[in-house]
Motif scaffolding. Structure first.
Motif, PDB file in Angstrom:
ATOM      1  N   ASN A  35      45.401  43.306  28.585  1.00  0.00           N
ATOM      2  CA  ASN A  35      46.239  43.478  27.390  1.00  0.00           C
ATOM      3  C   ASN A  35      45.403  43.769  26.147  1.00  0.00           C
ATOM      4  O   ASN A  35      45.880  44.425  25.224  1.00  0.00           O
ATOM      5  CB  ASN A  35      47.098  42.239  27.182  1.00  0.00           C
ATOM      6  CG  ASN A  35      48.266  42.170  28.150  1.00  0.00           C
ATOM      7  OD1 ASN A  35      48.609  43.160  28.794  1.00  0.00           O
ATOM      8  ND2 ASN A  35      48.874  41.000  28.261  1.00  0.00           N
ATOM      9  N   ALA A  36      44.171  43.301  26.136  1.00  0.00           N
ATOM     10  CA  ALA A  36      43.307  43.587  24.989  1.00  0.00           C
ATOM     11  C   ALA A  36      43.021  45.079  24.874  1.00  0.00           C
ATOM     12  O   ALA A  36      42.795  45.594  23.776  1.00  0.00           O
ATOM     13  CB  ALA A  36      42.009  42.808  25.095  1.00  0.00           C
ATOM     14  N   LYS A  37      43.040  45.758  26.023  1.00  0.00           N
ATOM     15  CA  LYS A  37      42.811  47.211  26.047  1.00  0.00           C
ATOM     16  C   LYS A  37      44.127  47.983  26.163  1.00  0.00           C
ATOM     17  O   LYS A  37      44.103  49.206  26.305  1.00  0.00           O
ATOM     18  CB  LYS A  37      41.888  47.580  27.206  1.00  0.00           C
ATOM     19  CG  LYS A  37      40.483  47.018  27.087  1.00  0.00           C
ATOM     20  CD  LYS A  37      39.600  47.484  28.240  1.00  0.00           C
ATOM     21  CE  LYS A  37      38.178  46.959  28.086  1.00  0.00           C
ATOM     22  NZ  LYS A  37      37.302  47.382  29.211  1.00  0.00           N
ATOM     23  N   ASN A  38      45.248  47.255  26.154  1.00  0.00           N
ATOM     24  CA  ASN A  38      46.569  47.901  26.302  1.00  0.00           C
ATOM     25  C   ASN A  38      46.626  48.790  27.541  1.00  0.00           C
ATOM     26  O   ASN A  38      47.182  49.892  27.511  1.00  0.00           O
ATOM     27  CB  ASN A  38      46.912  48.721  25.057  1.00  0.00           C
ATOM     28  CG  ASN A  38      47.956  48.035  24.186  1.00  0.00           C
ATOM     29  OD1 ASN A  38      48.153  46.824  24.271  1.00  0.00           O
ATOM     30  ND2 ASN A  38      48.619  48.799  23.340  1.00  0.00           N
ATOM     31  N   THR A  39      46.052  48.305  28.634  1.00  0.00           N
ATOM     32  CA  THR A  39      45.916  49.119  29.838  1.00  0.00           C
ATOM     33  C   THR A  39      46.319  48.329  31.073  1.00  0.00           C
ATOM     34  O   THR A  39      46.009  47.143  31.191  1.00  0.00           O
ATOM     35  CB  THR A  39      44.466  49.610  30.000  1.00  0.00           C
ATOM     36  OG1 THR A  39      44.073  50.334  28.827  1.00  0.00           O
ATOM     37  CG2 THR A  39      44.328  50.516  31.215  1.00  0.00           C
ATOM     38  N   VAL A  40      47.008  49.014  31.973  1.00  0.00           N
ATOM     39  CA  VAL A  40      47.358  48.470  33.281  1.00  0.00           C
ATOM     40  C   VAL A  40      46.735  49.372  34.334  1.00  0.00           C
ATOM     41  O   VAL A  40      46.701  50.599  34.164  1.00  0.00           O
ATOM     42  CB  VAL A  40      48.885  48.391  33.461  1.00  0.00           C
ATOM     43  CG1 VAL A  40      49.243  47.945  34.873  1.00  0.00           C
ATOM     44  CG2 VAL A  40      49.481  47.439  32.429  1.00  0.00           C
ATOM     45  N   TYR A  41      46.263  48.768  35.402  1.00  0.00           N
ATOM     46  CA  TYR A  41      45.565  49.501  36.461  1.00  0.00           C
ATOM     47  C   TYR A  41      46.305  49.357  37.792  1.00  0.00           C
ATOM     48  O   TYR A  41      47.014  48.376  38.028  1.00  0.00           O
ATOM     49  CB  TYR A  41      44.151  48.955  36.625  1.00  0.00           C
ATOM     50  CG  TYR A  41      43.337  48.939  35.356  1.00  0.00           C
ATOM     51  CD1 TYR A  41      43.230  47.778  34.601  1.00  0.00           C
ATOM     52  CD2 TYR A  41      42.682  50.084  34.914  1.00  0.00           C
ATOM     53  CE1 TYR A  41      42.489  47.752  33.432  1.00  0.00           C
ATOM     54  CE2 TYR A  41      41.934  50.065  33.745  1.00  0.00           C
ATOM     55  CZ  TYR A  41      41.846  48.903  33.012  1.00  0.00           C
ATOM     56  OH  TYR A  41      41.111  48.883  31.844  1.00  0.00           O
ATOM     57  N   LEU A  42      46.081  50.337  38.647  1.00  0.00           N
ATOM     58  CA  LEU A  42      46.538  50.252  40.026  1.00  0.00           C
ATOM     59  C   LEU A  42      45.383  50.690  40.914  1.00  0.00           C
ATOM     60  O   LEU A  42      45.049  51.880  40.969  1.00  0.00           O
ATOM     61  CB  LEU A  42      47.762  51.122  40.279  1.00  0.00           C
ATOM     62  CG  LEU A  42      48.373  50.981  41.672  1.00  0.00           C
ATOM     63  CD1 LEU A  42      49.002  49.590  41.835  1.00  0.00           C
ATOM     64  CD2 LEU A  42      49.426  52.058  41.929  1.00  0.00           C
ATOM     65  N   GLN A  43      44.748  49.718  41.557  1.00  0.00           N
ATOM     66  CA  GLN A  43      43.667  50.014  42.492  1.00  0.00           C
ATOM     67  C   GLN A  43      44.289  50.301  43.844  1.00  0.00           C
ATOM     68  O   GLN A  43      45.006  49.458  44.386  1.00  0.00           O
ATOM     69  CB  GLN A  43      42.711  48.826  42.592  1.00  0.00           C
ATOM     70  CG  GLN A  43      41.605  49.011  43.609  1.00  0.00           C
ATOM     71  CD  GLN A  43      40.608  50.088  43.217  1.00  0.00           C
ATOM     72  OE1 GLN A  43      40.158  50.130  42.086  1.00  0.00           O
ATOM     73  NE2 GLN A  43      40.284  50.979  44.157  1.00  0.00           N
ATOM     74  N   MET A  44      44.003  51.465  44.374  1.00  0.00           N
ATOM     75  CA  MET A  44      44.595  51.886  45.645  1.00  0.00           C
ATOM     76  C   MET A  44      43.488  52.090  46.664  1.00  0.00           C
ATOM     77  O   MET A  44      42.627  52.957  46.477  1.00  0.00           O
ATOM     78  CB  MET A  44      45.393  53.183  45.437  1.00  0.00           C
ATOM     79  CG  MET A  44      46.434  53.096  44.346  1.00  0.00           C
ATOM     80  SD  MET A  44      47.480  54.555  44.239  1.00  0.00           S
ATOM     81  CE  MET A  44      46.288  55.796  43.791  1.00  0.00           C
ATOM     82  N   ASN A  45      43.522  51.300  47.714  1.00  0.00           N
ATOM     83  CA  ASN A  45      42.530  51.384  48.783  1.00  0.00           C
ATOM     84  C   ASN A  45      43.193  51.790  50.089  1.00  0.00           C
ATOM     85  O   ASN A  45      44.416  51.724  50.226  1.00  0.00           O
ATOM     86  CB  ASN A  45      41.830  50.034  48.953  1.00  0.00           C
ATOM     87  CG  ASN A  45      41.079  49.596  47.714  1.00  0.00           C
ATOM     88  OD1 ASN A  45      40.570  50.412  46.952  1.00  0.00           O
ATOM     89  ND2 ASN A  45      41.008  48.286  47.517  1.00  0.00           N
ATOM     90  N   SER A  46      42.385  52.205  51.034  1.00  0.00           N
ATOM     91  CA  SER A  46      42.881  52.596  52.367  1.00  0.00           C
ATOM     92  C   SER A  46      44.056  53.562  52.256  1.00  0.00           C
ATOM     93  O   SER A  46      45.094  53.392  52.898  1.00  0.00           O
ATOM     94  CB  SER A  46      43.300  51.344  53.158  1.00  0.00           C
ATOM     95  OG  SER A  46      42.216  50.455  53.295  1.00  0.00           O
TER      96      SER A  46
END
Length: 128
Positions: A74-85
């Motif tokens: 939230n400090a970077k106003n960013t959400v991530y989605l790590q996608m493996n396999s």
């Protein structure tokens, strides 16, 4: 007005990994639960994952459980989605979407919810 911009998509071989980012501007992300959705050609939009505004709760579609991980800064106003396999069936345009909630709420909207704000999407192609 909240604006969302996705990035990180691309072409990857089966079994590979990608990390998508969703950067928000115009409003602090602490007031929003964030979901990742995807839509392949000729198919309906599918909810992939969601994270509460606090970051304490997450959920995943059965098709991606154990392979994808959602997180937020939230400090970077960013959400991530790590996608493996990654699999060919993961190929789609991926969208992030925001649902207004209470500040740092633990509430987790269902993946079928009509989120209020949407990004423009980023293409993910899994192919050899």
């Amino acid at each position: 007005q909240l604006q969302l911009v996705e990035s990180g998509g691309g072409l990857v071989q089966p079994g590979g990994s990608l990390k998508l980012s969703c950067v928000a501007s115009g409003y602090t992300l602490n007031y929003y639960a964030i979901g990742w959705f995807r839509q392949a050609p000729g198919k309906e939009r599918e909810g992939v994952s969601c994270i509460s505004a606090s970051g304490s709760r997450t959920n995943y579609a059965d098709s991606v459980k154990g392979r994808f991980t959602i997180s937020r800064d939230n400090a970077k106003n960013t959400v991530y989605l790590q996608m493996n396999s990654l699999e060919s069936e993961d190929s789609a345009v991926y969208y992030c979407a925001a649902e207004l909630v209470s500040y740092n709420s633990d509430y987790l909207p269902p993946l079928r919810a009509d989120f209020g704000s949407w990004g423009q999407g980023t293409q993910v192609t899994v192919s050899s």
